[in-house]
Design an enzyme around this catalytic site. Structure first.
Site, PDB file in Angstrom:
ATOM      1  N   TYR A 122      54.366  -0.607-174.352  1.00 30.53           N
ATOM      2  CA  TYR A 122      53.622   0.555-173.521  1.00 30.53           C
ATOM      3  C   TYR A 122      54.285   1.907-173.728  1.00 30.53           C
ATOM      4  CZ  TYR A 122      50.603  -1.999-170.205  1.00 30.53           C
ATOM      5  OH  TYR A 122      49.505  -2.618-169.422  1.00 30.53           O
ATOM      6  N   LYS A 124      57.560 -14.891-175.490  1.00 33.55           N
ATOM      7  CA  LYS A 124      56.928 -15.421-176.800  1.00 33.55           C
ATOM      8  C   LYS A 124      58.135 -15.709-177.953  1.00 33.55           C
ATOM      9  CE  LYS A 124      53.321 -17.109-179.038  1.00 33.55           C
ATOM     10  NZ  LYS A 124      52.625 -18.408-178.670  1.00 33.55           N
ATOM     11  N   ASP A 145      51.817 -18.162-173.574  1.00 41.30           N
ATOM     12  CA  ASP A 145      50.698 -18.964-173.801  1.00 41.30           C
ATOM     13  C   ASP A 145      50.498 -20.252-172.876  1.00 41.30           C
ATOM     14  OD1 ASP A 145      52.594 -20.105-175.410  1.00 41.30           O
ATOM     15  OD2 ASP A 145      51.233 -20.525-176.940  1.00 41.30           O
ATOM     16  N   ASP A 147      51.441  -7.567-167.114  1.00 43.33           N
ATOM     17  CA  ASP A 147      50.031  -6.902-166.902  1.00 43.33           C
ATOM     18  C   ASP A 147      48.963  -7.820-166.918  1.00 43.33           C
ATOM     19  OD1 ASP A 147      48.103  -4.751-166.765  1.00 43.33           O
ATOM     20  OD2 ASP A 147      47.711  -5.029-168.684  1.00 43.33           O
ATOM     21  N   ASP A 154      46.767  -9.981-163.562  1.00 45.84           N
ATOM     22  CA  ASP A 154      45.506 -10.166-163.225  1.00 45.84           C
ATOM     23  C   ASP A 154      45.033 -11.521-163.155  1.00 45.84           C
ATOM     24  OD1 ASP A 154      45.278  -7.209-163.533  1.00 45.84           O
ATOM     25  OD2 ASP A 154      43.239  -7.532-164.719  1.00 45.84           O
TER      26      ASP A 154
HETATM   27  C1  IPM Z   1      48.130  -2.201-164.148  1.00 39.74           C
HETATM   28  C2  IPM Z   1      47.175  -1.294-164.882  1.00 39.74           C
HETATM   29  C3  IPM Z   1      47.689  -0.295-165.831  1.00 39.74           C
HETATM   30  C4  IPM Z   1      48.743  -1.080-166.674  1.00 39.74           C
HETATM   31  C5  IPM Z   1      46.879   0.761-166.651  1.00 39.74           C
HETATM   32  C6  IPM Z   1      45.928   1.151-165.732  1.00 39.74           C
HETATM   33  C7  IPM Z   1      47.539   1.430-167.407  1.00 39.74           C
HETATM   34  O1  IPM Z   1      46.644  -2.339-165.588  1.00 39.74           O
HETATM   35  O2  IPM Z   1      48.930  -1.391-163.386  1.00 39.74           O
HETATM   36  O3  IPM Z   1      48.390  -3.470-164.262  1.00 39.74           O
HETATM   37  O4  IPM Z   1      48.379  -1.397-167.915  1.00 39.74           O
HETATM   38  O5  IPM Z   1      50.098  -1.174-166.352  1.00 39.74           O
HETATM   39 MG    MG Z   2      46.754  -4.354-165.059  1.00 37.67          MG
END
Ligand code: IPM
Ligand code: MG
Length: 353
Positions: A142, A191, A223, A247, A251
């Site tokens: 990042y 990884k 993975d 990240d 999700d």
């Molecule tokens: C998160 C989001 C952010 C990230 C984006 C909006 C930059 O996806 O906080 O998980 O990737 O950190």
């Molecule tokens: Mg995110």
């Protein structure tokens, strides 16, 4: 020094709605406990680009000087998709995290009994699921070097994944300390079969492990971890990983829980904590009173716990959310019909406080 000031950054899309919900809850907590919080407001993301020409403007950075915590909604939207990548709304969020130095991002994932049917996993896989992802937040790909150019006549681009041992050490210590307060199991996700940076993570985390003999340390390739999260989510307790893998896996974790609208986060490790839901700005549903505010309300609970030491108040909020869900109240992300609006479900939470 700790003071009672909170910087509130609503941001874009559904940001203002979810933050307004959390502030109503905070207001109720104040009334009940007699604790006063002083709110300061600022701009971040697309709205800050429109007003100040930058997603993390000077005006907002100045306001960090004088607060104990930051509560953030979400950033981004199609309006700013074609803007210079250097000043995209998301860059504002990254600059804020970096300016604060909040290297430890906590993303807890647990199952609400009433929401078992919302998970795409079969109920038997959901028993005893309760883990936290500790994502390194201010380093790695990042923030590495990146460039786009023409090489050998071809459009070419790169992004650099780079960590030094200090960056790994401090988050590893954070993760081991967290594991000590839970069921003493830590999984490092990397990884290391391919990446040098991952090999360094294994080395450094292995060294820190010597100071925590009670913690069972496991290593998983990312993975495989993505697969195990679906196959056996209850096998995890504390997951430690880098910025990009954290990240992605958070999700994935949100779906185990039933909706990304439920997952809060706390970003810690510095004087000022940053609290935001795991989900994004969801511009497609903004302004319609249908967004689920619970992730932000739960982020507020984390704020009270970690930045102000208000364990009781934090638990009251968490229990109020539990009760609302147990009583069968749902937002649109959790029920296709018979759902409450953003404000209405917020009211239900407040009634339970
Ligand atoms: C998160 C989001 C952010 C990230 C984006 C909006 C930059 O996806 O906080 O998980 O990737 O950190
Ligand atoms: Mg995110």
């Amino acid at each position: 020094m700790k003071n009672n000031k909170i910087l509130v950054l609503k941001g874009d899309g559904v940001g203002p709605e979810i933050i307004d919900s959390a502030l109503e809850v905070l207001n109720k907590i104040s009334q009940k406990s007699g604790k006063i919080f002083h709110l300061i407001f600022g701009d971040i993301g697309g709205v800050a680009i429109d007003k100040h020409g930058h997603p993390f403007p000077e005006e907002t950075e100045q306001k960090l000087q004088d607060v104990s915590a930051v509560l953030l909604g979400a950033v981004g939207g199609p309006k700013w998709d074609n803007i210079d990548p250097a000043i995209r709304p998301e860059k504002g969020l990254l600059a804020l995290r970096k300016a604060l130095g909040v290297y430890a991002n906590l993303r807890p994932c647990r199952i609400y009994p009433g929401l078992i049917d919302n998970s795409p996993l079969k109920p038997e896989y959901l028993k005893n699921v309760d883990f936290v992802i500790i994502r390194e937040l201010v380093g790695g790909i990042y923030f590495g070097k990146r460039d786009t150019f023409i090489a050998n006549g071809l459009r070419t681009a790169f992004d650099e994944e780079r960590y030094d041992e200090m960056e790994i050490k401090r988050i590893a210590v954070y993760a081991f300390e967290t594991a000590m307060g839970r069921s003493k199991k830590l999984t490092l996700v990397d990884k290391a079969n391919v990446l040098d940076s991952s090999k360094l993570w294994r080395e450094v985390v292995g060294e820190i492990a010597e100071d925590y003999p009670e913690v069972k340390l496991e290593y998983l390739y990312v993975d495989n971890a993505a697969m195990q999260l679906i196959r056996q989510p209850s096998s995890f307790d504390v997951i430690l990983t880098n910025n990009i893998f954290g990240d992605i896996l958070s999700d994935e974790a949100s779906q185990i829980a039933g909706s990304i609208g439920l997952l809060p986060s706390a970003s810690l490790g510095a004087n000022i904590g940053l609290y935001e839901p795991v989900h994004g700005s969801a511009p497609d549903i903004a302004g319609q009173n249908i967004v689920n505010p619970l992730a932000t309300i739960l982020s507020l609970a984390m704020l009270l716990r970690y930045s102000f030491g208000l364990q009781n108040e934090a638990e009251q909020i968490e229990q109020a959310v539990d009760k609302v869900l147990a009583d069968g109240y749902r937002t649109k992300d959790l029920a296709s019909d018979d759902f409450l609006g953003t404000f209405e479900i917020t009211d239900e939470v407040i009634k339970n406080l």
